[in-house]
Design an enzyme around this catalytic site. Sequence first.
Site, mmCIF file in Angstrom:
data_model
loop_
_atom_site.group_PDB
_atom_site.id
_atom_site.type_symbol
_atom_site.label_atom_id
_atom_site.label_comp_id
_atom_site.label_asym_id
_atom_site.label_seq_id
_atom_site.Cartn_x
_atom_site.Cartn_y
_atom_site.Cartn_z
ATOM 1 N N LYS A 89 0.795 -1.235 0.000
ATOM 2 C CA LYS A 89 0.000 0.000 0.000
ATOM 3 C C LYS A 89 0.831 1.290 0.000
ATOM 4 C CE LYS A 89 -3.474 -1.074 -0.570
ATOM 5 N NZ LYS A 89 -3.918 -1.824 -1.793
ATOM 6 N N HIS A 146 7.897 -7.753 -1.780
ATOM 7 C CA HIS A 146 7.594 -7.049 -0.521
ATOM 8 C C HIS A 146 8.621 -7.422 0.556
ATOM 9 C CE1 HIS A 146 3.852 -5.319 -1.763
ATOM 10 N NE2 HIS A 146 3.116 -6.398 -1.704
ATOM 11 N N SER A 177 -4.866 3.066 4.086
ATOM 12 C CA SER A 177 -5.037 2.406 2.789
ATOM 13 C C SER A 177 -5.081 0.884 2.992
ATOM 14 C CB SER A 177 -3.877 2.797 1.873
ATOM 15 O OG SER A 177 -4.007 2.178 0.625
ATOM 16 N N GLY A 307 -5.737 7.618 -4.085
ATOM 17 C CA GLY A 307 -4.452 8.043 -4.629
ATOM 18 C C GLY A 307 -4.049 9.441 -4.206
HETATM 19 P P1 PAP Z 1 -0.701 -3.033 -3.157
HETATM 20 O O1 PAP Z 1 0.292 -3.220 -2.053
HETATM 21 O O2 PAP Z 1 -2.020 -3.720 -2.882
HETATM 22 O O3 PAP Z 1 -0.158 -3.311 -4.512
HETATM 23 P P2 PAP Z 1 -0.202 -0.275 -3.583
HETATM 24 O O4 PAP Z 1 -0.327 -0.128 -5.039
HETATM 25 O O5 PAP Z 1 1.151 -0.333 -2.996
HETATM 26 O O6 PAP Z 1 -1.099 -1.484 -3.097
HETATM 27 O O7 PAP Z 1 -0.945 0.938 -2.883
HETATM 28 C C1 PAP Z 1 -2.255 1.280 -3.172
HETATM 29 C C2 PAP Z 1 -2.370 2.774 -2.984
HETATM 30 O O8 PAP Z 1 -1.778 3.438 -4.129
HETATM 31 C C3 PAP Z 1 -3.823 3.221 -2.943
HETATM 32 O O9 PAP Z 1 -3.802 4.358 -2.094
HETATM 33 P P3 PAP Z 1 -5.087 4.895 -1.323
HETATM 34 O O10 PAP Z 1 -5.748 3.746 -0.666
HETATM 35 O O11 PAP Z 1 -4.564 5.896 -0.335
HETATM 36 O O12 PAP Z 1 -5.929 5.543 -2.353
HETATM 37 C C4 PAP Z 1 -4.085 3.570 -4.384
HETATM 38 O O13 PAP Z 1 -5.165 4.419 -4.570
HETATM 39 C C5 PAP Z 1 -2.771 4.230 -4.765
HETATM 40 N N1 PAP Z 1 -2.518 4.228 -6.205
HETATM 41 C C6 PAP Z 1 -2.718 3.224 -7.088
HETATM 42 N N2 PAP Z 1 -2.365 3.598 -8.322
HETATM 43 C C7 PAP Z 1 -1.956 4.880 -8.238
HETATM 44 C C8 PAP Z 1 -1.486 5.833 -9.188
HETATM 45 N N3 PAP Z 1 -1.388 5.542 -10.472
HETATM 46 N N4 PAP Z 1 -1.133 7.051 -8.736
HETATM 47 C C9 PAP Z 1 -1.229 7.368 -7.429
HETATM 48 N N5 PAP Z 1 -1.678 6.509 -6.472
HETATM 49 C C10 PAP Z 1 -2.030 5.284 -6.871
#
Ligand code: PAP
Length: 341
Positions: A89, A146, A177, A307
Amino acid sequence: MDSFLPSPDCDTISKTYNGQIDSHLVQKTNERCREILPNLPRGKGWMTEHLVQYQGVWLTPNVALKGLMWVQGHFKPRSTDIFLATFPKTGTTWLKALTFATINRTRYGFADHPLLTTVPHGCLPFLEACPNDLDGFPSPRLLSTHIPYTLLPNSMTVNQSCRFAYICRDPKDVLVSKWLFMNKLRPKELAPISLEEAFELFCQGISHYGPYWDHVLGYWKASLETPEKVLFLKYEELKEEPSVVVKRLGEFLGHPFSLEEESKGVVEEIVKLCSFENLSNLEVNKSSVLKLSTQIIVDNRHFFRKGKVGDGRSYLTDEMIKRINEITSEKLLGSGLVFGS
Ligand code: PAP
């Protein structure tokens, strides 16, 4: 298509770790894991019922523990390997998209780019999730992980010139998140975890691949010691100056942007392609799913919530913010690393 390697689907991952694919090394890992599991300390899980602590890090007892043990025991790195390393996240999805688009920028046009039809996680697989596939991947392998830096085998960090791009994020935003995401994945039989519970667990370090601060510090220190091998990025900086960070990323990955590319706006095209607004509105990311295991199927839309920088504050009480800020200051004291307030 050298670097466009679809991630293993659910069947591959679950078969792999259930030992149905007859791999001797995976079976050995499974056996070893079964042996040690009963003796590992347990904590409350966010998505699964429990997490277990192994070598100081909290992991899901099935996939994550086996994945780490397999990497430590059997993974054969190549000097050309590139790893995107993250705590969950903190920006994994975004960094995957940016890296994939940067490395493959001469291969794909922006109008029919794989990222328009494939979730970023589908373009760039997790190291610890696909032990049976990796040997067949062409170089340079682009993988994500990770696993904390300090738990990676020397074969990855010392003996080979593998490169790591790491992204971190303000812990308050990571916590919120993660809490919202994990509750979506938590099986219906288990009651959802409250924010108060998630907060306590996070502060105690009990969250997937936690403690968070140790994870960040491991990569931070490595980036100071070997900056040519470890690039340390912050989600907040990427939000503020995406083009600057993408240029740094290109340089670090050995794919620097030429002056001609810069003047043609290639960097900005990549930033636009990978932006939250663009990716979150694509059909594939609104309505398709990513199969992580036979039990866990994630709607792609859950990888894109808001995001934003600072959104965690709107969920946490002033007291919670104070406590997490204090822990952060204490943990990072003397490291030279700071997060915003
Ligand atoms: P993961 O560990 O499940 O892969 P990860 O992608 O590391 O998750 O983090 C998700 C966060 O990145 C989310 O944040 P939020 O809950 O605060 O909204 C998600 O919205 C955000 N995120 C995903 N894609 C993008 C992007 N292209 N630009 C900016 N933030 C993003």
